[in-house]
Design an enzyme around this catalytic site. Sequence first.
Site, short mmCIF file in Angstrom:
data_model
loop_
_atom_site.label_atom_id
_atom_site.label_comp_id
_atom_site.label_asym_id
_atom_site.label_seq_id
_atom_site.Cartn_x
_atom_site.Cartn_y
_atom_site.Cartn_z
N GLU A 83 1.43 -0.03 -14.96
CA GLU A 83 0.18 -0.77 -15.10
C GLU A 83 -0.94 0.26 -15.17
O GLU A 83 -1.22 0.95 -14.20
CB GLU A 83 0.01 -1.72 -13.93
CG GLU A 83 -0.88 -2.88 -14.28
CD GLU A 83 -2.06 -2.97 -13.36
OE1 GLU A 83 -3.09 -2.30 -13.66
OE2 GLU A 83 -1.94 -3.70 -12.36
N GLU A 128 4.42 -7.62 -13.15
CA GLU A 128 4.52 -7.72 -11.69
C GLU A 128 4.09 -9.12 -11.28
O GLU A 128 3.19 -9.70 -11.90
CB GLU A 128 3.63 -6.66 -11.03
CG GLU A 128 4.12 -5.26 -11.37
CD GLU A 128 3.38 -4.16 -10.64
OE1 GLU A 128 2.13 -4.16 -10.66
OE2 GLU A 128 4.04 -3.30 -10.06
N ASN A 139 -7.10 2.18 -5.37
CA ASN A 139 -8.11 1.10 -5.41
C ASN A 139 -7.68 -0.17 -4.67
O ASN A 139 -8.54 -0.88 -4.15
CB ASN A 139 -8.58 0.81 -6.84
CG ASN A 139 -7.50 0.36 -7.75
OD1 ASN A 139 -6.32 0.44 -7.43
ND2 ASN A 139 -7.89 -0.12 -8.93
N CYS A 162 -8.87 -2.32 -12.37
CA CYS A 162 -8.47 -2.23 -13.78
C CYS A 162 -8.65 -3.55 -14.51
O CYS A 162 -8.53 -3.60 -15.73
CB CYS A 162 -7.06 -1.69 -13.92
SG CYS A 162 -5.98 -2.37 -12.68
#
Length: 483
Positions: free
Chosen positions: A254, A461, A156, A288
Site C-alpha cells: 500500500e 487489506e 502515520n 495516504c
Amino acid sequence: MIALAAPLLSSISGYWAGAFQDLSALPQLDVFDPASGALLATVPQMGALEARLAVESAAARLRSPPNLPERGRILSNIEAGLLAEQEQFAELITRENGKPLAEARAEVAYAAGFFRDARRHLDALQPKTLPTRPRGLTWRVHHRPAGVAALITPWNFPMGMLAKKLAGAIAGGCPSVVKPSEITPLSTIAWFAQLHALGLPPGLVNLVFGDAAAIGKVLCSHPAVRVLSFTGSTAVGALLSQQAAPHFKRLSLELGGNAPFLVFEDADLDTAVDALMANKFRNTGQTCVCANRVYVARAIAEPFVSAVAARVRALRAGPGMEAGVDIGPMIDARGYAKVHSHVQDALAMGATLVVGGSGDPAQRFFPPTLLTGITPTMACASEETFGPVIAISVFDDEDAMVQAADDTPYGLAAYVFTADRARADRVVAQLHFGHVAVNTGSGPTPEVPFGGFRCSGLGREGGAEGVMEYVELQTVPWGPAVG
Ligand code: ADP
C-alpha cells in the site's frame, strides 16, 4: 526524557521465540516526541542477524500453525486486549506520532475492528469438497497458511496499519515478523507486551526494528518468508518489490496516494466542506487517503473557498496531548521541509495564498494552509504533500475535471461530491482508484477490501480479501481409497 505512563512498555526490545530478547549490547536508537523534540525512549538497533532469528522463530511455528478455532480465539483476545488498553495505546501513539489523542483513540478502535472482522471470515477457510466428481475423482481444496509473513509498517498509523496486516496473517494461519517504523516503534512494542501476556503460541508473532534496509533485505530474501506486506513510500515499495522478485514472494503493497477530491456544482456545499476538513486534516494531513488535489466547479468555487477558508482559520494546531487541539505537529523536519517546499513552489508558480503560509522551517507545527489557483505542474498537484495544505483548482466542465483527477500514476483514494446519481456513477467508473467515496470523505473500514490501483500498490487489506492474501490454495484430487 519524558516519563511515559505505559505499564505495557516495561520491556523495550525485539521479540521472538515467545520472549522479549536481551539486546542491551546493541547500539541504541532515539525515539522523539514530534510535538516538543524531547527524547521519549531509546530502542535497540537490530539488523540482519536479529531479523534472521525472528524469521526462524516464525518458520518453526509454521510447522504447527494454530487451527481455525484457535485462530478465532486469538483474534477475539487481541480485539478485546486492544479495547481494554485503548487509553494506554492511544497515549503512546500520540506521544510518538503527534496526532491528537481523540484520533489516537479512534486508531486503536479501528485496529480492533480488523481482528473482529477477520474472525468472521474463518469459516471460508474450511476445506471445500467439489459437489461434482470430474474425472471420477473427489476434489478437495484446502486453504493453507502461505508461509511466514513479513509485515512492514509506517509511522502515520502505527497500530492501525499493523492491525490490517496482523489480523489477516493470523486468520490465514501465518506466523509473522513485524517491523514497525523506527520513528514510532513504541506503541507496537507495548502491543507485543500485551500479545505476550495473551499467551500466543511462541513464534506466531515476532518483532524486529532498527536498520530497516538490513532487516528488509533478510525479509525479502529468506526462503521461509512467503508474504511481504508493506505500507509506506512508493520508493521503498519499489525497492522491496525488486528485492523480493527473484524469490517470487507474494506482495501486498500500500503505497502513495495523491487523492483527488471533486466537487461538482450540484454538490451539497456543507457536506463537501465538512468532508474535506475531516478528511484533509486527519493526522495533520499525513495520511495516504487524504485529499491532495481539490477540484471545484467554477459555479460554486467562491462560496466553497470562503467556507473552507473560515474553517481552516479556526483550526487549532498544538501538541496532541492537549485538549481542544485539531491538528498536531509534522512527524519530523523532513516532513515539514517537504510541505514548506510545496507551498513555496506553488506560490512561486502563481498560486494564491488564502490562509496560512509556509511557516518557519525550524518549527514543528505547520500552519493549516489554503491555496487556490493550483495548476498540474505544481509539486503539490503532482506529488503527495503529506501535510495540512488544501490545494484547490477550479474547473468548468465535468470531463476536464475527471481527466485531471485521473491523470496521476497513483490510484488509492478519490472523493466525488454531486447530487446527481447518474453523474456519480459515471464519474466513479472513470476514476482508476481502489477507493472512491461519494458525498463522504470516509476512508476505508475493516469490513471492506482496501488497496490501490496503478502505482498505489498491490493486493487488498480488510474484508475477506485481506485474509486471502495470507492463504495458499491447495487442490487435492482423491483417487480410490487405499487400505
Ligand atoms: P516514510 O517516508 O513515510 O517514512 P518509508 O517507506 O520510508 O515511509 O517507511 C515505511 C516503512 O518502511 C518503515 O517501517 C521503514 O522503516 C521501512 N523501510 C524504509 N526503508 C526500508 C528498506 N530499505 N527496506 C525495508 N524497509 C524499509
